[in-house]
Design a protein around this motif. Structure first.
Motif: not given
Length: 505
Positions: A53, A55-56, A59, A95
């Motif tokens: 993932n 985005e995760s 971040q 993000p």
């Protein structure tokens, strides 16, 4: 940079036990572009920990980088010795942040330099001791601000003249910072979006915070830079407005900017206008050009594909319109041909009907002529005795040279002479009777006068007497009235009616 990363991935495939498919490779390259981590294996490890993932993973990586800033304060700002994560000198990528409206979706965000975190024991001590005061101050300020908004509504929320807001801002901007800047779009924010949709071009939105301390430097140096001006005018529709204006305030509420100067890059993405880049905080001209160029380079293929799709759609629509126009023209020509054909057929039928009517009239006239001839023969009375006191013997010469002899009474109408001649088989269809010496036409003894007399008589509902005023006077004359004497020679003159017949044909 993407090409270099792909080459590195190709080189490491033999060493890595796990073969990555195309989708995972693209995610790996995307993650490395955002975080600027040179260690490819570390990027793979981070992505695997977050189940690929992106985005995760981003971040989490930036959170770890923020926690280690205090430990890396003595190192150069561009390199992190512990984590291998390169930090941008000015802008960091965060993000995507959700927006208040559904019309925009942020795909790329860059912020200028953030506030420096406390470093050292004295700064951290001051930070901890001042925290209650800062909390109290912010709380009181928030309460006061709430009641002020409750009793004194913000006038910027009343949008009445978007175009006037933009025009007045441009005037005020040029009065403060001069005319050296990219060309502002003269229109509302909605007009700028429509223009970008029409031209399939990037939209650069600049929200001007006049009260921010970094605004003057950004306007005087960054936006006034020649390279920035050329870049913006070559690639963007540039729209700007002050957040103190109702139109700028409305756009500000949609963008939810955190600080100023604020720039947003918008383009047509997946069928809707999307914020594909956010640039916040002070930026030099070089940094602005790098960030904007990176966003353009990333989303230009999408714009090119959209332009090609629109061009193909326009071409298809144009071809369809031309085909429809050609079909309509062909249909109109067919209708005109059909109309002309019907008119010709109608004209032909009309002429044929006229010929039939003429033939019928001619036949009826012929029948009437023969019927009248028979009636005249039947109507002839017995020839009077030549010894009668009123007997008048007349010699009549026909146009073919034949001669007739007949005894009439002087009291008989001159019509009797006409009927006698008309009953002959070799008599002309129309004629008049006259004398030769002296030459004169006997009144009431011509076919035209007799026919006129008969038409008048047949138009009345009851028989008319000879004294009726409607009857032609000549038909009331008798043989004695025209002074015909016994043994007088009369000549029958044919009235040529060939002209009338030709005109009827």
């Amino acid at each position: 940079m993407a090409d270099n990363n792909e080459q590195v991935i190709e080189n490491d495939r033999g060493e890595d036990e796990e073969n990555l498919n195309q989708e995972l490779t693209e995610k790996l390259i995307h993650f490395q572009e955002i975080t600027n981590i040179d260690d490819l294996n570390r990027c793979k490890t981070i992505l695997r920990q977050h189940d690929w993932n992106v985005e995760s993973a981003v971040q989490s990586t930036f959170l770890e980088a923020g926690m280690s800033n205090s430990q890396q304060s003595n190192l150069p700002p561009s390199i992190s010795a512990n984590s291998g994560l390169r930090r941008r000198n000015v802008a960091t990528i965060s993000p995507p942040l959700p927006l208040r409206t559904n019309s925009h979706t942020t795909l790329y965000e860059a912020r200028g330099l953030q506030l420096r975190q406390p470093q050292g024991i004295f700064e951290w001590g001051y930070y901890v001791l001042s925290m209650p005061f800062r909390f109290t101050w912010s709380t009181l300020f928030g309460i006061v601000r709430f009641f002020m908004r409750l009793f004194l509504p913000d006038t910027r929320a009343r949008l009445t003249d978007p175009l006037g807001d933009v025009t007045s801002f441009i005037t005020e901007y040029e009065e403060l910072y001069g005319e050296r800047h990219p060309v502002f779009f003269q229109g509302s924010y909605a007009d700028a979006q429509n223009e970008c949709r029409r031209q399939m071009q990037f939209l650069l939105v600049y929200l001007h915070g006049p009260d921010h301390q970094d605004t003057p430097d950004f306007c005087n140096n960054t936006l006034a830079n020649d390279d920035v001006i050329q870049l913006v005018q070559r690639n963007f529709v540039f729209w700007s407005c002050s957040v103190n204006k109702p139109e700028g305030y409305r756009v500000s509420r949609a963008m939810r900017e955190n600080t100023y100067p604020f720039l947003a890059i918008i383009c047509q993405y997946q069928g809707k206008m999307t914020v594909v880049g956010r640039l916040e905080g002070p930026l030099t001209s070089q940094e602005l050009m790098e960030q904007a160029s990176a966003i353009i380079e990333r989303f230009e293929p999408t714009m090119i594909a959209a332009r090609a799709e629109r061009a193909e759609r326009d071409m298809t629509q144009q071809i369809r319109s031309e085909q429809d126009a050609a079909y309509e023209q062909s249909l109109q020509q067919d209708k005109e041909k059909e109309k002309k054909k019907l008119e010709e057929e109608e004209s032909k039928k009309k002429k044929e009907q006229e010929l039939l009517d003429k033939e019928k009239m001619k036949e009826e006239a012929e029948n009437r002529y023969l019927q009248r001839k028979q009636e005249c023969k039947k109507a002839l009375s017995t020839e009077p005795d030549p010894s009668h006191s009123e007997a008048v013997k007349l010699l009549i010469k026909l146009p073919d040279g034949s001669r007739l002899t007949r005894v009439f009474l002087s009291s008989q109408p001159v019509k009797a002479i006409h009927d006698f001649v008309f009953s002959q088989d070799n008599a002309p269809r129309q004629f008049q009777v006259g004398t030769n010496f002296p030459r004169k036409i006997i009144p009431g003894c011509s076919t035209s006068e007799v026919l006129e007399h008969e038409e008048i008589m047949s138009s009345h509902t009851k028989p008319k007497t000879i004294d009726d005023e409607d009857e032609p006077r000549n038909t009331q004359l008798t043989i004695s009235d025209v002074e015909l004497k016994s043994c007088e020679m009369l000549f029958v003159q044919s009235i040529d009616d060939t002209d009338d017949e030709d005109s009827d044909r």
